[in-house]
Design a protein around this motif. Structure first.
Motif, PDB file in Angstrom:
ATOM      1  N   ALA A   1       0.832  -1.209   0.000  1.00 22.66           N
ATOM      2  CA  ALA A   1       0.000   0.000   0.000  1.00 22.66           C
ATOM      3  C   ALA A   1       0.862   1.252   0.000  1.00 22.66           C
ATOM      4  O   ALA A   1       0.567   2.237  -0.690  1.00 22.66           O
ATOM      5  CB  ALA A   1      -0.940  -0.002   1.203  1.00 22.66           C
ATOM      6  N   THR A   2       1.967   1.225   0.747  1.00 22.75           N
ATOM      7  CA  THR A   2       2.859   2.376   0.783  1.00 22.75           C
ATOM      8  C   THR A   2       3.566   2.568  -0.553  1.00 22.75           C
ATOM      9  O   THR A   2       3.848   3.705  -0.971  1.00 22.75           O
ATOM     10  CB  THR A   2       3.869   2.232   1.932  1.00 22.75           C
ATOM     11  OG1 THR A   2       3.149   2.115   3.165  1.00 22.75           O
ATOM     12  CG2 THR A   2       4.789   3.437   2.023  1.00 22.75           C
ATOM     13  N   ALA A   3       3.840   1.471  -1.257  1.00 21.99           N
ATOM     14  CA  ALA A   3       4.435   1.585  -2.587  1.00 21.99           C
ATOM     15  C   ALA A   3       3.491   2.314  -3.546  1.00 21.99           C
ATOM     16  O   ALA A   3       3.926   3.161  -4.346  1.00 21.99           O
ATOM     17  CB  ALA A   3       4.785   0.206  -3.126  1.00 21.99           C
ATOM     18  N   TRP A   4       2.193   2.012  -3.467  1.00 20.59           N
ATOM     19  CA  TRP A   4       1.224   2.749  -4.279  1.00 20.59           C
ATOM     20  C   TRP A   4       1.194   4.218  -3.867  1.00 20.59           C
ATOM     21  O   TRP A   4       1.092   5.112  -4.721  1.00 20.59           O
ATOM     22  CB  TRP A   4      -0.167   2.128  -4.146  1.00 20.59           C
ATOM     23  CG  TRP A   4      -0.342   0.823  -4.855  1.00 20.59           C
ATOM     24  CD1 TRP A   4      -0.041  -0.422  -4.383  1.00 20.59           C
ATOM     25  CD2 TRP A   4      -0.852   0.622  -6.175  1.00 20.59           C
ATOM     26  NE1 TRP A   4      -0.331  -1.380  -5.315  1.00 20.59           N
ATOM     27  CE2 TRP A   4      -0.839  -0.777  -6.427  1.00 20.59           C
ATOM     28  CE3 TRP A   4      -1.341   1.481  -7.166  1.00 20.59           C
ATOM     29  CZ2 TRP A   4      -1.287  -1.315  -7.624  1.00 20.59           C
ATOM     30  CZ3 TRP A   4      -1.787   0.935  -8.362  1.00 20.59           C
ATOM     31  CH2 TRP A   4      -1.763  -0.446  -8.582  1.00 20.59           C
ATOM     32  N   ALA A   5       1.287   4.488  -2.565  1.00 21.76           N
ATOM     33  CA  ALA A   5       1.304   5.872  -2.090  1.00 21.76           C
ATOM     34  C   ALA A   5       2.531   6.613  -2.601  1.00 21.76           C
ATOM     35  O   ALA A   5       2.466   7.809  -2.927  1.00 21.76           O
ATOM     36  CB  ALA A   5       1.275   5.894  -0.561  1.00 21.76           C
TER      37      ALA A   5
ATOM     38  N   MET B   1      -6.978  -5.241   4.970  1.00 24.09           N
ATOM     39  CA  MET B   1      -7.536  -5.466   3.643  1.00 24.09           C
ATOM     40  C   MET B   1      -6.856  -4.612   2.576  1.00 24.09           C
ATOM     41  O   MET B   1      -6.630  -5.081   1.452  1.00 24.09           O
ATOM     42  CB  MET B   1      -9.040  -5.167   3.660  1.00 24.09           C
ATOM     43  CG  MET B   1      -9.833  -6.054   4.604  1.00 24.09           C
ATOM     44  SD  MET B   1     -10.033  -7.735   4.010  1.00 24.09           S
ATOM     45  CE  MET B   1     -11.406  -7.527   2.892  1.00 24.09           C
ATOM     46  N   VAL B   2      -6.515  -3.363   2.907  1.00 24.31           N
ATOM     47  CA  VAL B   2      -5.904  -2.499   1.896  1.00 24.31           C
ATOM     48  C   VAL B   2      -4.539  -3.045   1.488  1.00 24.31           C
ATOM     49  O   VAL B   2      -4.149  -2.971   0.319  1.00 24.31           O
ATOM     50  CB  VAL B   2      -5.819  -1.028   2.378  1.00 24.31           C
ATOM     51  CG1 VAL B   2      -4.762  -0.809   3.424  1.00 24.31           C
ATOM     52  CG2 VAL B   2      -5.541  -0.098   1.189  1.00 24.31           C
ATOM     53  N   GLU B   3      -3.807  -3.607   2.435  1.00 27.98           N
ATOM     54  CA  GLU B   3      -2.517  -4.185   2.080  1.00 27.98           C
ATOM     55  C   GLU B   3      -2.692  -5.418   1.206  1.00 27.98           C
ATOM     56  O   GLU B   3      -1.944  -5.617   0.237  1.00 27.98           O
ATOM     57  CB  GLU B   3      -1.721  -4.532   3.338  1.00 27.98           C
ATOM     58  CG  GLU B   3      -0.375  -5.189   3.077  1.00 27.98           C
ATOM     59  CD  GLU B   3       0.628  -4.324   2.328  1.00 27.98           C
ATOM     60  OE1 GLU B   3       1.723  -4.835   1.998  1.00 27.98           O
ATOM     61  OE2 GLU B   3       0.325  -3.138   2.050  1.00 27.98           O
ATOM     62  N   ASP B   4      -3.679  -6.243   1.504  1.00 25.21           N
ATOM     63  CA  ASP B   4      -3.905  -7.438   0.704  1.00 25.21           C
ATOM     64  C   ASP B   4      -4.303  -7.073  -0.729  1.00 25.21           C
ATOM     65  O   ASP B   4      -3.808  -7.664  -1.696  1.00 25.21           O
ATOM     66  CB  ASP B   4      -4.991  -8.295   1.355  1.00 25.21           C
ATOM     67  CG  ASP B   4      -5.060  -9.688   0.742  1.00 25.21           C
ATOM     68  OD1 ASP B   4      -4.065 -10.426   0.839  1.00 25.21           O
ATOM     69  OD2 ASP B   4      -6.100 -10.021   0.160  1.00 25.21           O
ATOM     70  N   VAL B   5      -5.185  -6.085  -0.855  1.00 26.34           N
ATOM     71  CA  VAL B   5      -5.604  -5.631  -2.182  1.00 26.34           C
ATOM     72  C   VAL B   5      -4.428  -5.011  -2.927  1.00 26.34           C
ATOM     73  O   VAL B   5      -4.202  -5.290  -4.114  1.00 26.34           O
ATOM     74  CB  VAL B   5      -6.768  -4.629  -2.069  1.00 26.34           C
ATOM     75  CG1 VAL B   5      -7.024  -3.926  -3.398  1.00 26.34           C
ATOM     76  CG2 VAL B   5      -8.037  -5.346  -1.612  1.00 26.34           C
ATOM     77  N   ALA B   6      -3.649  -4.172  -2.238  1.00 27.17           N
ATOM     78  CA  ALA B   6      -2.500  -3.529  -2.878  1.00 27.17           C
ATOM     79  C   ALA B   6      -1.514  -4.560  -3.405  1.00 27.17           C
ATOM     80  O   ALA B   6      -0.985  -4.419  -4.517  1.00 27.17           O
ATOM     81  CB  ALA B   6      -1.807  -2.596  -1.880  1.00 27.17           C
TER      82      ALA B   6
END
Length: 237
Positions: A109-113, A186-191
């Motif tokens: 998720a942080t990579a997407w950020a 969940m956001v990490e799993d989706v990311a």
């Protein structure tokens, strides 16, 4: 502001809950070292309970959790509040429906950020939990309520309980602290899954009408209705 005896037991329970919920952050590898934080709103009071700044997860206890007002000022506790307290406080002031806020530095998720790129809704699970793409919030410096303002501006008109703060990482909200922690997991799993799918080629987004149908079903139908079954009845199904 002082804590009165009528809310002592409520705050004690929230201290235990907030402390325990941090275990999920390490269990699901959403944080390293002392990073990340969970907070909970104190019902019917302009107060929140949050993790202290820079405290080690392995030695953290419920008594270490601190109580602050909704401007981030320490009200009760022996330790300094999290450096993100002002951001959490701003969210609680401006989103009264929010009962819990979580911040992590989970890898995908942080990579997407870091790319300042929303996570597209290409999975039914993303539609279920986030109601569409996971949005990106503005860049903001740590230390005041700038991050909180970015969270509120991004999520106020969104179905998503998660925002990727640009060059920083995910923040999640929920009606309870536990719900906000679930959203962080969940956001990490989706990311992670969407990132892997992109290595294989383009991913197709889900039509908006189908996203809405999935979201409404998951939010309103999925799971158990409280009071409809007993634990013994559920074990036989």
């Amino acid at each position: 502001m002082t804590i009165t005896s009528d809310v002592d037991h409520v705050i004690a329970a929230l201290r235990r809950q907030v402390c325990d919920l941090h275990r999920h952050l390490t269990r699901y590898e959403l944080v390293i070292w002392t990073a990340g934080n969970v907070s909970a709103r104190v019902p019917d009071r302009d107060l929140l309970v949050i993790k202290p700044s820079g405290i080690d997860y392995d030695s953290m206890t419920a008594d270490d959790m601190v109580v602050c007002d909704l401007y981030g000022n320490l009200v009760d506790g022996a330790l300094s509040p999290s450096s993100d307290t002002a951001a959490h406080a701003y969210v609680y002031r401006h989103m009264p429906e929010v009962g819990g806020v979580v911040h992590t530095h989970s890898t995908y998720a942080t990579a997407w950020a870091a790319r300042a790129e929303p996570i597209p809704c290409v999975l039914t699970m993303a539609a279920d939990e986030f109601g569409g793409e996971i949005p990106v919030g503005p860049f903001a410096l740590i230390g005041d309520d700038s991050i909180g303002r970015g969270i509120v501006e991004t999520l106020r008109d969104s179905r998503s309980p998660a925002v990727l703060m640009r060059n920083h990482g995910p923040f999640t909200i929920g009606p309870t602290a536990r719900a906000a922690v679930k959203a962080a997991v969940m956001v990490e799993d989706v990311a992670r899954t969407v990132h892997i799918s992109r290595q294989l080629g383009p991913a197709s987004t889900i039509d908006a009408a189908d996203v809405t149908a999935l979201f409404e079903r998951y939010q309103n139908v999925y799971g158990q209705t409280v009071g409809t079954t007993t634990p013994s009845e559920e074990s036989t199904r």
